[in-house]
Design an enzyme around this catalytic site. Structure first.
Site, PDB file in Angstrom:
ATOM      1  N   ASP A 104       0.804  -1.218   0.000  1.00 24.79           N
ATOM      2  CA  ASP A 104       0.000   0.000   0.000  1.00 24.79           C
ATOM      3  C   ASP A 104       0.841   1.273   0.000  1.00 24.79           C
ATOM      4  O   ASP A 104       0.451   2.281  -0.567  1.00 24.79           O
ATOM      5  CB  ASP A 104      -1.002   0.005   1.152  1.00 24.79           C
ATOM      6  CG  ASP A 104      -0.381  -0.306   2.506  1.00 24.79           C
ATOM      7  OD1 ASP A 104       0.853  -0.435   2.597  1.00 24.79           O
ATOM      8  OD2 ASP A 104      -1.142  -0.431   3.484  1.00 24.79           O
ATOM      9  N   ASP A 148       2.818   0.657  13.241  1.00 27.97           N
ATOM     10  CA  ASP A 148       2.034  -0.584  13.215  1.00 27.97           C
ATOM     11  C   ASP A 148       2.615  -1.750  14.011  1.00 27.97           C
ATOM     12  O   ASP A 148       1.870  -2.487  14.636  1.00 27.97           O
ATOM     13  CB  ASP A 148       1.788  -1.059  11.784  1.00 27.97           C
ATOM     14  CG  ASP A 148       0.898  -0.119  11.003  1.00 27.97           C
ATOM     15  OD1 ASP A 148       0.162   0.651  11.629  1.00 27.97           O
ATOM     16  OD2 ASP A 148       0.945  -0.143   9.773  1.00 27.97           O
TER      17      ASP A 148
END
Length: 889
Positions: free
Chosen positions: A70, A481
């Site tokens: 992404d 993350d």
């Protein structure tokens, strides 16, 4: 893992490169020594760390596969090593958004060709429009076609697709589904130019959250996949039947039967869902569609699988479970091309207790699952999972049944069976790319083995880096993350991310300069403390106590001796403590949200910066006073650090194009700063081991110098700078953090936003080259025989890239060399690496630099450059080594 990473500091970047130029081309500007050193670049291994929303196998060549991420670029599979090779490291600073890949397509007619639709955000966060990159060498080099709209590799709905598709019968024809209401686009010249298919009736209408004022969740997710029925065409003629999926719950699937001239909504189709994937089995005549009630990749509460018979128009609900029993949407969808009646799909948004994978061998009439309940909460798995190569994937969890660790996955929107090997399957998750090579065990009653198939694919976003001068840790990283890692060996995957506590994102970390066993980190966590400490060089951690009001990590600084800490968290003002944060007191004289750092010598001196003002504390962070220093950047896109070993020596980088922007130095503890005139823009600053004979530590920065963006090094306190990366190694945005290694001269650690932690090692470990290039010896004698190979490796509308190899074909070594030639058509060099050069009109002289002057008999030396041209770009007729004319190869 909800990876919605935003480059706040990068929003002020200028527009991207001119249309038609490859991503590797840097903006032209004043001449500078761009590379007086050659670096070897690698990743500090983490293996994965982010969302893999797309996997594409070539349909005509065995073992040719690609993966898209992404925000972290695209990769090609290397079967011989079972690793992934990054393909978009050449994306430069101005085009940082092109590291987000919304779709990939591998040409089934000419397998050397591959295409990538790139762009990270469709709203204002990304300053540039999207583009379609095309490559004729499997992604080794690219040409770019700019689009008149943005693409969203990190937008909602990014797991749907593929939006980019090649006509399998006429591969000069490609289609691209656009977001934001821009419709369907087509190229008829192999991706060089694009135009809208004005006859396509529906640009989509689904928005995740129409009320989102940022434009992120409120963007129309648009046209989400294109697939061809290759049976309706012949080689060299455009395929007649094309299916298109649209983000519209009432009108999700369209078809053309005249090669895209006209389109109609498929009659009888289901409604109420979005079509995440559309996969066609031409042998049996079935179009399979995976539906979800949401766009993904982390939402979705209901789903269905449907089969459309292309010959009869019959729709059949082949969902493996009743709709009432779904709490997830379907997405990952694949057909076994060797056995087309076998199909598989994923429950991509099943976060708890695990994702689910479904398999049918009879075209969806019946299904089996990767796991089932025996007696709740106990599970029976059809698989075993081995994460020994990436042990952190267990997340150090000890869940209660029915959860297990490691999970089979989450955000599983990509799932593909190898079209040449029915036993190999790969699928993407929110943290890695998994695969199996014994999938056939599923049907024979055995267990298939799932392992990470992710080596070489590095997809973490880096917020901070620190390299201690001693101790077992070589590097500490603060990551989005997955928190971050302590690397004791850069070539090996660490066993676990930071735990106790485990932050979702680590925002800042520091160690005590004179006691590197003391380490502190801060970060984001849904519930729990936002600060943690270590007293054993980061091997083990314990949580601190938050002061009232903390909502996020912010920045943190450790005193030089580890006796105290200053913390500027989100949600409240700057705080200080002695010891390990059992109680905190508010610092005075410094605004909330300031960036904080420590002096690396005096344990009671701390520094801060906020909105153009520099702040200093000499009482351990209790009180700060604003410095009288003026002319500093007015915004907060600033990084600054104090030099180890010297009290009060501070370097500050940052700014924006509409104000002060560059690199500043203070030798008096921030009382005053001097701006370096030879650095136009700078965004990071770091220090490393001094070069041999140098009295000052080596400086590293991500900056613009001499009109060129890159990673720069100075061994003479900033008097001169050397670009140490090259156009093939740019990694998009590198503005978060940089640090040299205090133990290894020349080693530098570079942050990226999606390509993980990059580190580089110099080919000149002595550091004898200083800051610039030049002639490292004498010109070889006229009798020295030589051969030159001149190769144009890439060419576009107004520029080109060339490699030159100079071979010593004589009997004696050269101690220095100087190669001259004249361009025949007025070409002009814009950048040159691995040599120094001068150009006067058409005449060019390239000379060795300090580390490549000695060339043994029979050996070669190479350098490369980019240049401009117009009209004709012929090769030079001859080359001279001193007075000796070389043979041309």
């Amino acid at each position: 893992m909800r990876r919605t990473r935003i480059l706040v500091a990068a929003f002020t970047l200028a527009a991207g490169l001119l249309a038609g130029t490859p991503p590797a081309l840097a903006a032209s500007g004043p001449h500078t020594t761009l590379a007086a050193d050659t670096y070897t670049w690698k990743n500090a291994r983490i293996d994965g760390g982010g969302f893999v929303p797309g996997i594409v196998f070539n349909r005509s060549e065995k073992n040719l596969a690609y993966a898209r991420t992404d925000i972290g670029g695209a990769y090609r599979w290397q079967e011989s090593t079972k690793t992934w090779t990054p393909l978009l490291d050449s994306v430069g600073w101005n085009d940082w958004g092109h590291t987000g890949v919304v779709s990939l397509a591998s040409d089934p007619v000419a397998p050397d060709k591959v295409y990538a639709a790139v762009g990270t955000y469709t709203n204002s966060w990304d300053p540039t429009n999207g583009a379609v990159l095309r490559s004729a060498d499997r992604g080794a080099s690219w040409q770019k076609a700019d689009l008149p709209f943005k693409l969203g590799g990190n937008m909602p709905g990014r797991g749907m697709g593929e939006r980019l598709a090649i006509d399998p019968n006429k591969d000069s024809v490609l289609y691209l589904g656009a977001p934001s209401g821009k419709g369907l686009w087509r190229s008829t010249d192999s991706g060089a130019t694009w135009s809208q298919v004005t006859s396509f009736p529906n640009p989509g209408n689904y928005q995740q959250d129409p009320s989102d004022s940022t434009g992120y969740a409120s963007d129309n997710q648009g046209i989400v996949w294109v697939t061809f029925d290759e049976s309706t065409g012949a080689s060299g003629n455009a395929t007649k039947t094309i299916y298109v999926g649209v983000a519209d719950k009432d009108n999700a699937v369209y078809r053309s039967t005249d090669a895209g001239a006209t389109w109609s909504r498929l009659a009888g189709q289901p409604t109420g869902y979005l079509p995440h994937k559309g996969v066609l089995d031409t042998e049996n005549g079935f179009l399979y569609i995976a539906y979800s009630d949401k766009g993904g990749p982390y939402d979705g509460g209901k789903g269905r699988l449907w089969r459309y018979a292309t010959a009869t128009g019959t729709w059949t609900n082949i969902s493996p479970v009743a709709e009432a029993d779904t709490y997830y949407g379907f997405s990952g969808l694949t057909v076994d091309r060797l056995h087309p009646s076998t199909i598989m799909a994923t429950a991509y948004s099943s976060w708890w207790p695990d994702t689910q994978i479904f398999r049918s061998t009879d075209s969806g009439a019946t299904w089996t699952k990767a796991w089932d309940y025996t007696s709740y909460p106990n599970r029976s798995n059809r698989y075993t999972i081995d994460v020994s190569s990436s042990p952190w994937l267990t997340f150090s969890a000890n869940p209660s049944p029915p959860e297990q660790t490691p999970k089979l996955g989450w955000m599983t929107e990509a799932l593909e069976i190898d079209p040449f090997n029915s036993s190999r399957m790969m699928y993407g998750t929110g943290a890695t790319l998994y695969g199996t090579e014994n999938l056939a065990e599923w049907d024979s009653g055995g267990r298939f083995t799932v392992k990470p198939m992710v080596q070489g694919l590095e997809e973490t976003a880096v917020n901070d880096l620190a390299a201690p001068p001693s101790g077992g840790a070589q590097l500490f990283s603060a990551l989005g993350d997955i928190g971050g890692f302590r690397h004791t060996d850069l070539t090996k995957v660490p066993s676990m991310m930071y735990t106790s506590p485990t932050f979702t994102t680590t925002t800042s970390l520091d160690f005590a300069e004179s006691d590197p066993g003391t380490v502190v980190r801060v970060g984001d966590l849904d519930s729990g403390p936002h600060i943690a400490f270590s007293t054993d060089n980061g091997a083990n951690w314990f949580a601190g106590t938050d002061p009232s009001g903390v909502s996020g990590g912010g920045t943190v600084a450790a005193a030089a001796d580890g006796s105290r800490f200053v913390w500027s968290p989100a949600g409240t003002g700057v705080q200080y403590t002695t010891g390990f944060g059992t109680s905190w007191s508010a610092s005075s004289g410094i605004p909330s949200g300031a960036i904080v750092e420590s002096d690396r010598v005096d344990p009671k001196t701390f520094y801060g910066f906020k909105s153009g003002k520099f702040y200093v504390s000499t009482d351990g962070g209790a009180t700060f006073a604003a410095s009288s220093a003026a002319g500093l950047p007015s915004g907060d896109s600033v990084r600054f650090k104090a030099l180890p070993g010297t009290k009060g020596d501070v370097w500050l980088a940052g700014g924006a194009a509409d104000g002060p922007y560059g690199l500043w130095h203070s030798a008096d503890g921030g009382a005053s700063f001097t701006k370096l005139s030879n650095v136009e823009q700078a965004d990071t600053i770091g220090f490393g081991k001094a070069a041999a004979g140098a009295s000052y530590q080596t400086l590293y920065t991500s900056a613009k110098t001499g009109g060129v963006r890159g990673i720069f090094r100075s061994t003479d306190k900033g008097a001169t700078w050397t670009r140490i990366n090259d156009d093939a190694h740019q990694w998009g945005w590198t503005g978060a953090a940089i640090t040299g290694d205090p133990r290894v001269y020349g080693r530098v650690y570079v942050s990226t936003n999606g390509r993980g932690v990059i580190y580089g090692d110099t080919s000149d470990p002595s550091g004898g080259g200083g800051g610039g290039g030049g002639d490292g010896g004498t010109t070889p004698p006229p009798s020295g025989a030589c051969t030159v190979t001149y190769k144009i490796t890439n060419q576009w509308s107004d520029g080109f890239q060339a490699d030159v190899q100079l071979t010593n074909t004589g009997s004696a070594a050269w101690n220095g060399w100087s190669l001259g030639w004249s361009f025949p058509n007025g070409q002009k060099i814009t950048q040159l690496w691995n040599a120094g050069y001068t150009q006067s009109g058409p005449a060019v002289t390239a000379k060795n630099v300090t580390w490549n002057g000695t060339v043994a008999a029979g050996s070669s030396v190479a350098f490369g450059f980019t240049g401009s041209w117009s009209g004709t770009n012929a090769k030079p007729a001859s080359f001279k080594l001193g007075d000796q004319t070389c043979t041309t190869g």
